[in-house]
Scaffold this active site. Structure first.
Site, PDB file in Angstrom:
ATOM      1  N   TYR A 142      -4.674 -11.752   2.149  1.00  0.00           N
ATOM      2  CA  TYR A 142      -4.429 -11.440   0.736  1.00  0.00           C
ATOM      3  C   TYR A 142      -3.430 -12.407   0.097  1.00  0.00           C
ATOM      4  O   TYR A 142      -3.807 -13.306  -0.652  1.00  0.00           O
ATOM      5  CB  TYR A 142      -3.935  -9.986   0.605  1.00  0.00           C
ATOM      6  CG  TYR A 142      -4.971  -8.983   1.013  1.00  0.00           C
ATOM      7  CD1 TYR A 142      -5.900  -8.500   0.101  1.00  0.00           C
ATOM      8  CD2 TYR A 142      -5.030  -8.507   2.327  1.00  0.00           C
ATOM      9  CE1 TYR A 142      -6.862  -7.577   0.473  1.00  0.00           C
ATOM     10  CE2 TYR A 142      -5.995  -7.582   2.709  1.00  0.00           C
ATOM     11  CZ  TYR A 142      -6.909  -7.132   1.779  1.00  0.00           C
ATOM     12  OH  TYR A 142      -7.866  -6.235   2.151  1.00  0.00           O
ATOM     13  N   LYS A 170       0.821  -1.213   0.000  1.00  0.00           N
ATOM     14  CA  LYS A 170       0.000   0.000   0.000  1.00  0.00           C
ATOM     15  C   LYS A 170       0.857   1.267   0.000  1.00  0.00           C
ATOM     16  O   LYS A 170       0.369   2.347  -0.356  1.00  0.00           O
ATOM     17  CB  LYS A 170      -0.928   0.017   1.206  1.00  0.00           C
ATOM     18  CG  LYS A 170      -1.792  -1.230   1.353  1.00  0.00           C
ATOM     19  CD  LYS A 170      -2.690  -1.479   0.165  1.00  0.00           C
ATOM     20  CE  LYS A 170      -3.590  -2.665   0.409  1.00  0.00           C
ATOM     21  NZ  LYS A 170      -4.446  -2.972  -0.758  1.00  0.00           N
ATOM     22  N   TYR A 174     -14.465 -12.840   2.752  1.00  0.00           N
ATOM     23  CA  TYR A 174     -13.252 -12.075   3.026  1.00  0.00           C
ATOM     24  C   TYR A 174     -12.768 -12.316   4.447  1.00  0.00           C
ATOM     25  O   TYR A 174     -13.539 -12.250   5.417  1.00  0.00           O
ATOM     26  CB  TYR A 174     -13.544 -10.588   2.814  1.00  0.00           C
ATOM     27  CG  TYR A 174     -12.431  -9.660   3.260  1.00  0.00           C
ATOM     28  CD1 TYR A 174     -11.323  -9.454   2.460  1.00  0.00           C
ATOM     29  CD2 TYR A 174     -12.508  -8.992   4.484  1.00  0.00           C
ATOM     30  CE1 TYR A 174     -10.312  -8.596   2.863  1.00  0.00           C
ATOM     31  CE2 TYR A 174     -11.505  -8.134   4.889  1.00  0.00           C
ATOM     32  CZ  TYR A 174     -10.402  -7.942   4.068  1.00  0.00           C
ATOM     33  OH  TYR A 174      -9.397  -7.110   4.479  1.00  0.00           O
TER      34      TYR A 174
END
Length: 333
Positions: free
Chosen positions: A292, A52, A266
């Site tokens: 992830y 990120k 998720y």
């Protein structure tokens, strides 16, 4: 690169991140006709590291160029993006406010208080906890208006930093990969990433297309959205990013996404994810996160075993290691 240089940017990590071959996993899998490499986007020192920061270089660059004093973003309780937003904002002298939703149906102490949650507080962010199903963007807009009423100037971005400006960070990464391929004398048949808020895949696809390369070299495993939503969202963001760069349009066939590793929903562990995280740790001594990269790497392993991925394969390790500590109960079984 000349087009990217038009956008304001701050430097948050040392680039390029290295590409390494996973020879011990290759041997353990007895691979034939394929070699496996990783791009170490986990090796970014600020805030515990993670991909990120690529997006935040451009997002914070724009925020500072606009004279903003507060960075507001959204995410799940254990959001890697939120944690790195807090760290990067601290580095650049901005306040950070995080709108975090209880997206994953867990309330045990490890998930509620450890991992990224611990670090958000250490970096000095103001954390607003929202219940499952809440509209975090709406809450962020209300908070931004309240700050403006106080004379502050907030900058707001949604989950994952996955706006067209944020996706420029992975346009830059596509350039990085292409340059490293030239240095290494190879070309990756597949560049594989996790797909949550779509920005990593969209930026890489846009970057490849902008460089005259094939965006279909990039594929992803969705870990958040259902397949049709992930495909629509990734294509739209890739084209918005290309428009920001000055042109080009991708069609639906340019975006390749696999939903086989998403699991129940998720953030819910799968057996394949647990096995993939353990394999990477025990064969290569490397840590991948459970939400992830863990699920996406499970997809890479399945693709290699089934002959879907051949030639030189690059997996982009996107970091998120602090999240492992919030998943201690899953790895204890």
């Amino acid at each position: 690169m000349s087009r990217l240089n038009r956008f304001p940017r701050v430097r948050l990590f040392d680039a390029p991140t290295p590409i390494q071959q996973l020879t011990r996993i290759e041997a353990a899998l007895a691979l034939e006709g394929a070699r496996l490499f990783v791009k170490r986007d986990d090796l970014m020192g600020l805030g515990g590291g993670g991909n990120k920061l690529r997006k935040l270089e451009f997002l914070l660059g724009e925020a500072l160029a606009q004279g903003c004093d507060t960075f507001i973003t959204t995410g799940a309780r254990q959001s890697n993006h939120a944690r790195l937003s807090a760290a990067a904002a601290a580095r650049m002298g901005l306040a950070a406010e995080l709108m975090l939703t209880d997206t994953v149906p867990r309330d045990d102490p490890a998930y509620r208080d450890n991992g990224n949650q611990l670090l958000d507080g250490l970096f000095g962010a103001t954390v607003h906890h929202l219940p499952r199903g809440a509209d975090a963007l709406a809450a962020a807009r209300i908070r931004a208006e309240a700050l403006r009423a106080e004379g502050r100037k907030p900058y707001m971005v949604g989950a994952g930093g996955s706006s067209p400006v944020g996706a420029l960070g992975y346009v830059d990464c596509a350039n990085e990969i292409r340059a490293q391929e030239a240095e290494m004398g190879l070309k990756f048949a597949n560049v594989i990433v996790a797909n949550g808020s779509h920005g990593t895949h969209a930026g890489l696809a846009a970057g490849m297309a902008a460089a005259g390369d094939d965006p279909r070299r990039v594929s992803s495993f969705t870990v958040l959205a259902a397949l049709d939503e992930a495909e629509r969202g990734t294509l739209a963001l890739a084209n918005e990013t290309l428009a920001l760069l000055g042109g080009g349009v991708l069609d639906a066939a340019s975006i390749r996404i696999d939903a086989s590793q998403r699991g129940a929903e998720y953030g819910i562990p799968t057996e394949a994810m647990l096995a993939a995280v353990r394999l990477m740790a025990r064969q290569e001594g490397l840590l991948i996160d459970p939400v992830y990269s863990g699920k996406a790497f499970a997809g890479v392993l399945a693709g290699l075993a089934g002959g879907r991925f051949t030639g030189d394969v690059l997996f982009v390790m996107t970091g998120g290691t602090p999240g492992l500590y919030a998943y201690q109960p899953a790895f204890a079984t």
